[in-house]
Design a protein around this motif. Structure first.
Motif, short mmCIF file in Angstrom:
data_model
loop_
_atom_site.label_atom_id
_atom_site.label_comp_id
_atom_site.label_asym_id
_atom_site.label_seq_id
_atom_site.Cartn_x
_atom_site.Cartn_y
_atom_site.Cartn_z
N GLU A 85 -3.80 -5.68 -3.09
CA GLU A 85 -4.02 -5.08 -1.77
C GLU A 85 -5.51 -5.18 -1.42
OE1 GLU A 85 -4.28 -0.60 -0.31
OE2 GLU A 85 -2.18 -1.20 -0.52
N ARG A 130 3.06 -0.47 2.97
CA ARG A 130 2.32 0.77 2.73
C ARG A 130 3.05 1.91 3.41
NH1 ARG A 130 -3.34 1.44 4.26
NH2 ARG A 130 -2.78 0.55 6.26
N CYS A 139 -2.51 -5.92 3.50
CA CYS A 139 -2.93 -4.67 4.15
C CYS A 139 -2.11 -4.46 5.41
CB CYS A 139 -4.43 -4.68 4.45
SG CYS A 139 -5.07 -3.11 5.05
N ASP A 145 -7.39 -3.28 -5.09
CA ASP A 145 -8.46 -3.92 -5.87
C ASP A 145 -8.89 -5.25 -5.27
OD1 ASP A 145 -8.50 -1.84 -7.76
OD2 ASP A 145 -6.81 -2.75 -8.85
N ASN A 146 -8.11 -5.78 -4.32
CA ASN A 146 -8.43 -7.05 -3.65
C ASN A 146 -8.71 -8.18 -4.64
OD1 ASN A 146 -8.59 -8.38 -1.12
ND2 ASN A 146 -10.78 -8.61 -1.44
N ASN A 158 -0.45 -3.22 -6.29
CA ASN A 158 -1.58 -2.69 -5.53
C ASN A 158 -2.88 -3.42 -5.83
OD1 ASN A 158 -3.98 -0.46 -5.63
ND2 ASN A 158 -2.68 -0.23 -3.82
N ASN A 164 -9.20 -4.18 0.05
CA ASN A 164 -10.01 -2.97 -0.03
C ASN A 164 -10.86 -2.92 1.23
OD1 ASN A 164 -11.94 -0.95 -0.61
ND2 ASN A 164 -11.47 -1.19 -2.79
N GLY A 165 -10.36 -2.25 2.25
CA GLY A 165 -10.98 -2.16 3.56
C GLY A 165 -9.89 -2.08 4.61
N CYS A 172 -7.14 0.12 3.72
CA CYS A 172 -6.44 -0.16 2.46
C CYS A 172 -7.41 0.08 1.30
CB CYS A 172 -5.93 -1.60 2.44
SG CYS A 172 -4.58 -1.86 3.60
N ASN A 173 -6.88 0.45 0.13
CA ASN A 173 -7.75 0.76 -1.00
C ASN A 173 -7.33 0.08 -2.29
OD1 ASN A 173 -5.48 2.19 -1.60
ND2 ASN A 173 -6.42 4.22 -1.54
#
Length: 182
Positions: A40, A181, A129, A49-50, A37, A42-43, A46-47
């Motif tokens: 993944e 997801r 995402c 840690d990017n 994750n 962030n935006g 999607c949440n």
């Protein structure tokens, strides 16, 4: 005459082996395994840690002067896939990106390298995402060995950058990881 045939076959074999020995490795992602994750986006709903994963490359082909890195999702429901990350003109002495190098603040990218605009519209890493409920998407992390610096405008489309990489690469190596997801 027979010795010449053996010599030519040996040279062809050596060239073939050297072309296929260029290798991308990572302690963060593995071929055919699920992404964490932390990788993944962030935006876009999607949440994660990017954070871009650690990547390293070895067995550099002769003639390499620069590298490039991309992250591409061929399964995105866009009709043309999704470019998550493109870094071009990485100097040949750089053989490693630590975790987080691709962050959009640009402070960790090596001098001379350029992060191109991804399909999220940002200049930096944009993590996985996929739409909720889709089957697992394939995320292709690829390093390219290049004979010359790519002369690209910073706002070049991701498709154009991908075309230029594929048209000019001496060799490339890919790790394909998966993400879904629920």
């Amino acid at each position: 005459m027979k010795i010449y045939k053996i010599l030519i076959a040996s040279i062809i074999l050596m060239v073939s082996i050297s072309a296929y020995s260029f290798e991308l490795t990572s302690s963060d992602i593995k071929q055919g395994e699920d992404l964490s994750n932390i990788f993944e986006f962030n935006g876009f709903g999607c949440n994660g840690d990017n954070i871009s994963p650690m990547l390293a490359w070895k067995n550099i082909p002769e003639g390499t002067k620069y590298f490039a890195i991309t992250l591409y999702d061929p399964d995105a429901p866009s009709g043309s896939g999704w470019w998550h990350w493109q870094v071009i003109n990485i100097p040949k002495n750089i053989l490693y990106f630590a975790r987080g190098t691709g962050n959009s603040d640009q402070t960790k990218i090596p001098n001379g390298a350029m992060q191109m605009r991804n399909d999220y519209g940002i200049y930096g890493f944009g993590g996985a995402c996929p739409p909720i409920g889709d089957t697992k998407h394939r995320y292709q992390f690829t390093v390219y060995a290049l004979p010359e610096k790519l002369d690209m405008a910073k706002d070049s489309s991701a498709a154009l950058v991908g075309f230029m990489l594929n048209a000019n690469a001496i060799a490339s190596s890919t790790i394909e990881a998966l993400y879904q997801r629920d």
